[in-house]
Write a protein that holds these residues in place. Structure first.
Motif, mmCIF file in Angstrom:
data_model
loop_
_atom_site.group_PDB
_atom_site.id
_atom_site.type_symbol
_atom_site.label_atom_id
_atom_site.label_comp_id
_atom_site.label_asym_id
_atom_site.label_seq_id
_atom_site.Cartn_x
_atom_site.Cartn_y
_atom_site.Cartn_z
ATOM 1 N N VAL A 82 -2.961 15.073 5.844
ATOM 2 C CA VAL A 82 -3.337 13.691 5.523
ATOM 3 C C VAL A 82 -2.095 12.857 5.217
ATOM 4 N N ALA A 83 -1.123 13.454 4.520
ATOM 5 C CA ALA A 83 0.112 12.729 4.199
ATOM 6 C C ALA A 83 0.855 12.327 5.472
ATOM 7 N N ILE A 84 0.922 13.240 6.443
ATOM 8 C CA ILE A 84 1.612 12.947 7.704
ATOM 9 C C ILE A 84 0.883 11.842 8.472
ATOM 10 N N ILE A 207 -3.193 -1.635 1.056
ATOM 11 C CA ILE A 207 -4.127 -0.588 0.634
ATOM 12 C C ILE A 207 -3.530 0.798 0.865
ATOM 13 N N ASP A 208 -2.981 1.022 2.077
ATOM 14 C CA ASP A 208 -2.459 2.351 2.409
ATOM 15 C C ASP A 208 -1.180 2.672 1.646
ATOM 16 N N GLU A 209 -0.264 1.706 1.606
ATOM 17 C CA GLU A 209 1.060 1.984 1.049
ATOM 18 C C GLU A 209 1.080 1.903 -0.473
ATOM 19 N N GLN A 210 0.312 0.984 -1.039
ATOM 20 C CA GLN A 210 0.340 0.806 -2.486
ATOM 21 C C GLN A 210 -0.799 1.555 -3.178
ATOM 22 N N LYS A 211 -2.020 1.322 -2.715
ATOM 23 C CA LYS A 211 -3.177 1.905 -3.388
ATOM 24 C C LYS A 211 -3.308 3.403 -3.109
ATOM 25 N N GLY A 214 -0.121 5.428 -3.891
ATOM 26 C CA GLY A 214 0.021 5.401 -5.343
ATOM 27 C C GLY A 214 -0.966 6.326 -6.028
ATOM 28 N N LEU A 215 -2.193 6.374 -5.505
ATOM 29 C CA LEU A 215 -3.194 7.277 -6.070
ATOM 30 C C LEU A 215 -2.847 8.729 -5.783
ATOM 31 N N ARG A 216 -2.319 9.001 -4.599
ATOM 32 C CA ARG A 216 -1.951 10.381 -4.255
ATOM 33 C C ARG A 216 -0.794 10.884 -5.121
ATOM 34 N N ARG A 217 0.066 9.982 -5.569
ATOM 35 C CA ARG A 217 1.182 10.410 -6.417
ATOM 36 C C ARG A 217 0.712 10.911 -7.778
#
Length: 223
Positions: A82-84, A207-211, A214-217
């Motif tokens: 998913v990260a890739i 949404i993808d880059e920030q939300k 950010g949530l995955r971190r």
């Protein structure tokens, strides 16, 4: 008869007391004073079924425990996949956003050039209309000559030809002006559409880059 039943119960109790499976020892204790052969069979069957049920449950638990590392690795693989995919999607959105921004910059330049062209055409038409008004005045003065002098002479023909040429030129300029104004409106509509698409891409990127990232971190997955 009772003595035989007691002996069989005692023998079963002795054998079952030594039965073990997956580190469990099952002790079956019978009340030998109040037991019949049928009760013994019934209770023995129940105990055996319960024993097999416990064995199956134990095997399932052991199998589940053995699968925990595999499940954990599978979750980690999915997380990395998913990260890739997410990074690839962000890269694609950024590329599309940059192309849209380049298109907007190009359209802005075309709008500026078109507006300059429109102003030039308007100024040219205005200048030619001044000349054509002058020619009309001269033709009008010539037409006011006495009857004997009011002829289609060389000067009158020249003015008439010049008037026709100017009128033809003005008509073409007005046609070009109409086309440029229509093109300008088309550029404005196109710019609005691209700006809407650009806003959508910026929102998706946020949404993808920030939300999402950010949530995955906030989660920590390590192999």
């Amino acid at each position: 008869m009772i003595q035989v039943e007691n002996s069989m119960a005692h023998l079963l109790q002795k054998r079952l007391s030594t039965f073990s499976h997956t580190q469990y020892i099952i002790f079956l204790i019978f009340d030998t004073e109040d037991i019949t052969y049928l009760n013994w069979l019934k209770r023995t069957k129940i105990f055996i079924e319960q024993t097999y049920c416990e064995i199956r449950t134990s095997n399932e638990l052991i199998h589940s425990v053995k699968n925990i590392p595999h499940i954990e690795q599978n979750i980690l693989d999915q997380w990395q996949t998913v990260a890739i995919v997410l990074e690839q999607r962000i890269h694609e959105i950024k590329c599309i956003r940059n192309r849209l921004q380049d298109q907007i910059n190009e359209i802005n330049e075309n709008i500026l050039n078109t507006e300059k062209t429109i102003e030039f055409l308007k100024k040219t038409i205005q200048d030619k209309e001044i000349f054509i008004n002058i020619i009309q005045c001269r033709i009008s003065f010539l037409s006011m000559r006495p009857v004997l002098e009011n002829i289609n002479d060389r000067e009158y023909s020249k003015l008439s030809q010049e008037f026709n040429n100017l009128q033809y030129s003005i008509d073409n300029l007005q046609k070009n002006l109409f086309e440029e104004e229509y093109a300008l409106q088309h550029l404005f509509r196109l710019k609005t559409t691209i700006e809407e698409n650009l806003a959508i891409k910026n929102n998706s990127l946020f949404i993808d880059e920030q939300k999402v990232i950010g949530l995955r971190r906030t989660f920590s997955f390590t192999s």
